[in-house]
Design a protein around this motif. Structure first.
Motif, mmCIF file in Angstrom:
data_model
loop_
_atom_site.group_PDB
_atom_site.id
_atom_site.type_symbol
_atom_site.label_atom_id
_atom_site.label_comp_id
_atom_site.label_asym_id
_atom_site.label_seq_id
_atom_site.Cartn_x
_atom_site.Cartn_y
_atom_site.Cartn_z
ATOM 1 N N LEU A 298 0.820 -1.222 0.000
ATOM 2 C CA LEU A 298 0.000 0.000 0.000
ATOM 3 C C LEU A 298 0.851 1.268 0.000
ATOM 4 O O LEU A 298 0.319 2.382 0.023
ATOM 5 C CB LEU A 298 -0.909 0.008 1.237
ATOM 6 N N GLU A 299 2.175 1.097 -0.026
ATOM 7 C CA GLU A 299 3.074 2.233 0.198
ATOM 8 C C GLU A 299 2.828 3.426 -0.731
ATOM 9 O O GLU A 299 2.622 4.555 -0.269
ATOM 10 C CB GLU A 299 4.532 1.762 0.062
ATOM 11 N N ASN A 300 2.856 3.166 -2.037
ATOM 12 C CA ASN A 300 2.728 4.285 -2.976
ATOM 13 C C ASN A 300 1.394 4.998 -2.826
ATOM 14 O O ASN A 300 1.299 6.218 -2.891
ATOM 15 C CB ASN A 300 2.881 3.795 -4.427
ATOM 16 N N TYR A 301 0.390 4.189 -2.593
ATOM 17 C CA TYR A 301 -0.960 4.730 -2.435
ATOM 18 C C TYR A 301 -1.039 5.626 -1.195
ATOM 19 O O TYR A 301 -1.540 6.756 -1.254
ATOM 20 C CB TYR A 301 -1.922 3.551 -2.357
ATOM 21 N N LEU A 302 -0.524 5.137 -0.069
ATOM 22 C CA LEU A 302 -0.596 5.913 1.169
ATOM 23 C C LEU A 302 0.215 7.203 1.064
ATOM 24 O O LEU A 302 -0.205 8.253 1.540
ATOM 25 C CB LEU A 302 -0.117 5.073 2.360
ATOM 26 N N LYS A 303 1.352 7.114 0.407
ATOM 27 C CA LYS A 303 2.167 8.331 0.204
ATOM 28 C C LYS A 303 1.397 9.346 -0.628
ATOM 29 O O LYS A 303 1.436 10.548 -0.366
ATOM 30 C CB LYS A 303 3.466 7.965 -0.524
#
Lengths: 600, 239
Positions: A298-303
């Protein structure tokens, strides 16, 4: 990976040893493992010793010390995965890849490893492959995946089953994960406009008034421990410190729990807004979302969400037009350690250290992250806090029961027709919930995960609330075909043995000893004394430091209490003690195998 | 800040210094609470759990819990006695502790606790783990068979710049102590001796000295049980 590159990574975090986790995660992501040569470089650059770096590296499951394959497969070995056919899937992985679990293929292409629950209990068996989640695995799909690996295809190309529902399908996530939201309530509703509370409500509420409102709502922490949220915020507000921190605990590691995964996927704005609200209330300037490594997909999305919120002035300086209200959030990943869900272990981990729980007092609200007063709240708690501010404490108190206000999001998995997450008011009985999830012929339910309790049908009229069956939300259902001792209790004990930090003497040893007893009983060698010993020994876990240690014998305690007959059936009838060792009997099998007759 | 706080230990009223740990307050007043990982004046680790007592109805480690006004502490009960014995037994079965061949015998705190709490045969099965002896360091021999993972070496042995020389490795059942390859090799004699001295058992042995300079029979705990020095304080006071 060359020395220059390691130096660059260390420099990205200002050579600050408290950011060791980030450095190691970057190296792991880039090289696929932590090369031995990187450790002296990190030690030198951060002015620590190699032993210091090594103690962090060796603590976390996902930090590999050796090359672990161009494609590294971590197949979940939780109880639900086993129930849903993990065994066949695992065997197919081994056959197709040509190596066993715990090994890497000779050409270095594929590495196969076990891992504890990855938060996908509603769609098991599931695996992480190079950080990407693959769910609902079957032997057919495994063959496909391995074939594509051998072609050298990209991770995206391995996903042949399409993407999951909701935001999982978005460009920034592209995961096979399904949300499986089976029942929505006030926390998970779709028509909330992010920022409403920050923009509209904070005009009329001072920080003290926010705390007052949260206290009036009587909400308690949703992670499992159930500490009153308003009180926690108040303690932190009153604590003295140059600066203060807000942590969101998204280290959802209790096997069978996956509600935070869905909140993080569908309602991250709400969670970040909750952190910002808490920051306003206690006077914090920095926030950290500590999230388990398993959810790195989910990293890119959360960023992206954080960036969007900054642009909308919901983070950053003078938030929502409030002069002097500055707050921002960064994301901190864990690296595979269940114990880091314990709030003080989480802080240790966020400071780049081993996830060993601290002793209390002092509590994090007085001395938390880097020694500053810190609030640590669960994802669900923070989301709920925003709704309390939106609709008021009066409204919130009207939901649930007298002493358990509001709603709880349950993660339901195992033997039922509709696994997934259910937002329910507190106060329903276990029977209600089983009927709702379509669970029939139920033998047992594990409420609150392995550290919670295993209950049988005679207790299904118990009520889900703080005064009866409190839960962080995990609800695993076992039907009458399941072998409770072999499939459930043993799996849970292995989990706790694997996940103990090892600091406290009882936690390091007793689960291990209990497992030996259980093995003995399962093999048919048990005697009455073994059951008594297990009960007595499990009681010693009460002197451990943290919640994990104190509850790590619960699978045994709880099954002995509620399923004692299963133990009694398996021990040698009428035997109280081990009556010595019969050599003749013990060697029958091996004598047969080698074709000899026993000498005695 | 107040000059002292009043606490009760086993029905005895005690004046304690604000901020001091329960174990230290007890000790100054002649009440022996057993410790193993703890060292006076060193930040506690709270890991062995042998000093667990009952504080206002809750089990707490006395080495990590500061005194507070009105605290009621219970150190004598069947439950507490059993916890103490359990911890010693667990440590004995977890490693390989063969006292007759150990240089530390007689000066070993684990052995002394075993005697004091009358451990005859541990209730738990001996694990006889296969563990290594690490003799790679020029100053110290590190015997994993005897290590009780008390963290004393981690906490107390730092070089002049504050670098940790000892550290943990792995977790849970695999947990062990490591010596830093660089700073460990350059350790001063003084520091190596301190490490061996601080080790409560025979897991760290200093190479420069042979282990039997003081013969068995004339060593610290050969003469009187562990904790006697503390309990004498009380006897003096009463008389």
């Amino acid at each position: 990976m060359d020395i220059k590159r390691v130096e660059n990574i260390v420099a990205n975090y200002n050579r600050d040893k408290t950011r060791l986790m980030d450095m190691l995660i970057d190296i792991q992501t880039e090289a696929g493992y932590i090369p031995a040569g990187a450790i002296p470089v990190i030690a030198k650059q951060t002015d620590t010793s190699q032993a210091y770096v090594e103690q962090t590296v060796s603590f976390y499951h996902f930090f590999r010390r050796e090359p672990s394959g161009k494609y590294t497969v971590f197949l979940n070995s939780s109880v639900v995965a086993n129930m849903m056919g993990r065994d066949k899937v695992a065997r197919t992985f081994e056959e197709e890849a040509g190596c066993k679990f715990g090994e890497v293929t000779e050409d270095g292409l594929i590495g196969l490893f076990d891992t504890a629950c990855i938060g996908m209990s509603d769609q098991e068996p599931a695996a992480l492959i190079n950080g990407k989640v693959f769910t609902r695995l079957t032997p057919f799909r495994v063959r496909e995946i391995i074939r594509n690996m051998k072609k050298g295809n990209s991770l995206d190309e391995l996903s042949t089953s399409g993407y999951g529902g909701g935001k999982n399908a978005s460009e920034l996530i592209r995961a096979e994960v399904r949300n499986n939201v089976q029942r929505q309530g006030p926390v998970m509703e779709n028509d909330y406009t992010p920022g409403t509370v920050l923009r509209e409500k904070l005009k009329h509420f001072s920080p003290d008034e926010v705390i007052w409102e949260i206290k009036l709502s009587e909400i308690r922490g949703r992670g499992g421990a159930g500490f009153p949220t308003g009180l926690k915020w108040e303690f932190c507000r009153r604590a003295r410190g140059e600066k203060k921190y807000i942590f969101c605990n998204a280290d959802e590691g209790e096997p069978g729990t996956f509600k935070d995964r869905v909140l993080l996927t569908e309602y991250p704005e709400l969670m970040f807004e909750g952190m910002t609200l808490a920051a306003y209330a206690v006077g914090a300037s920095e926030g950290i979302l500590y999230i388990r490594y398993e959810y790195k997909y989910l990293e890119n999305y959360l960023k992206h969400v954080l960036e969007k919120m900054r642009q909308q002035n919901l983070l950053g300086k003078n938030i929502a037009g409030k002069e002097g209200f500055d707050f921002d959030i960064r994301i901190q990943y864990g690296a595979g350690a269940y114990v880091c869900g314990e709030e003080s272990a989480l802080l240790e981990s966020a400071e780049g250290k081993r996830g060993e729980p601290r002793f209390k007092p002092p509590f994090p609200v007085e001395k938390g992250y880097l020694g500053y007063p810190t609030v640590i709240n669960n994802v669900e708690t923070l989301c709920t806090a925003v709704k309390i501010m939106q609709f008021g404490s009066e409204w919130y108190r009207s939901l649930g029961t007298q002493e358990s206000r509001g709603t709880k999001i349950l993660s339901i998995s195992g033997d039922c027709r509709y696994p997934g997450i259910y937002e329910m008011e507190w106060g329903y009985s276990v029977n209600d919930i089983l009927d709702m999830a379509g669970a029939y012929d139920v033998q047992a339910v594990q409420v609150g995960g392995p550290s919670g309790s295993l209950i049988g049908p005679d207790e299904f009229d118990r009520i889900i609330c703080y005064s009866d069956l409190a839960t962080g939300g995990s609800f695993i259902i076992f039907n009458n075909t399941r072998d409770i001792l072999k499939d459930v209790v043993m799996n849970f004990m292995e989990f706790f043995i694997e996940e103990s930090c090892g600091s406290c003497v009882p936690c390091r040893n007793i689960p291990w000893l209990l497992k030996q007893k259980l093995e003995k009983i399962l093999q048919g060698h048990g005697v009455w004394k073994d059951i008594e010993d297990m009960e007595e020994w499990a009681g010693m876990m009460r002197i451990n430091r943290c919640g994990l240690g104190q509850t790590a014998a619960n699978p045994v305690v709880s099954s002995l209490k509620n399923f004692r007959a299963l133990y009694e059936e398996k021990i040698q009838k009428g035997k109280r003690f081990d009556e010595g060792f019969n050599l003749e009997k013990a060697v029958i099998e091996s004598c047969e195998a080698v074709g000899r007759t026993p000498l005695i | 800040m107040k000059e002292f706080v009043t606490i009760t230990i086993d029905d005895q009223e005690i004046k304690a210094r604000p901020g001091e740990y329960i174990v230290d307050a007890a000790r100054r007043n002649g009440i022996y609470i057993p410790t193993l990982c703890n060292m006076s004046g060193v930040k506690p680790a709270g890991s062995c759990r042998i000093c667990t007592v009952n504080v206002n109805g809750r089990l707490m480690t006395s080495c990590t819990t500061p005194v507070a006004e009105g605290m009621e502490i219970e150190t004598i009960s069947q439950e507490i006695a059993d916890f103490r014995k359990t911890v010693v037994e667990l440590l004995l079965i977890e490693g390989n502790h063969f006292c007759p061949s150990c240089e530390k015998s007689g000066n070993c705190e684990l052995q002394a606790l075993g005697y004091r709490f009358e451990v005859m045969v541990p209730r738990f099965p001996y694990q006889f783990p296969k563990r290594d002896i690490d003799a790679s360091n020029p100053k110290l021999i590190k015997d994993h068979n005897r290590c009780v993972l008390c963290k004393r070496c981690i906490r107390t042995i730092l070089d002049e710049e504050g670098h940790h020389i000892f550290a943990f490795r792995y977790r849970g059942h695999q947990l062990q102590i490591t010596i830093d390859p660089e700073y460990g090799m350059n350790m001063t004699d003084e520091l190596a001796q301190k490490a061996a001295k601080n080790c409560p058992v025979g897991a760290l042995l200093y190479r420069g000295k042979h282990g039997f300079e003081i013969p068995i029979g004339k060593r610290k705990y050969d003469k009187e049980p562990i904790g006697s020095d503390i309990e004498k304080l009380k006897k003096v006071k009463i008389s």
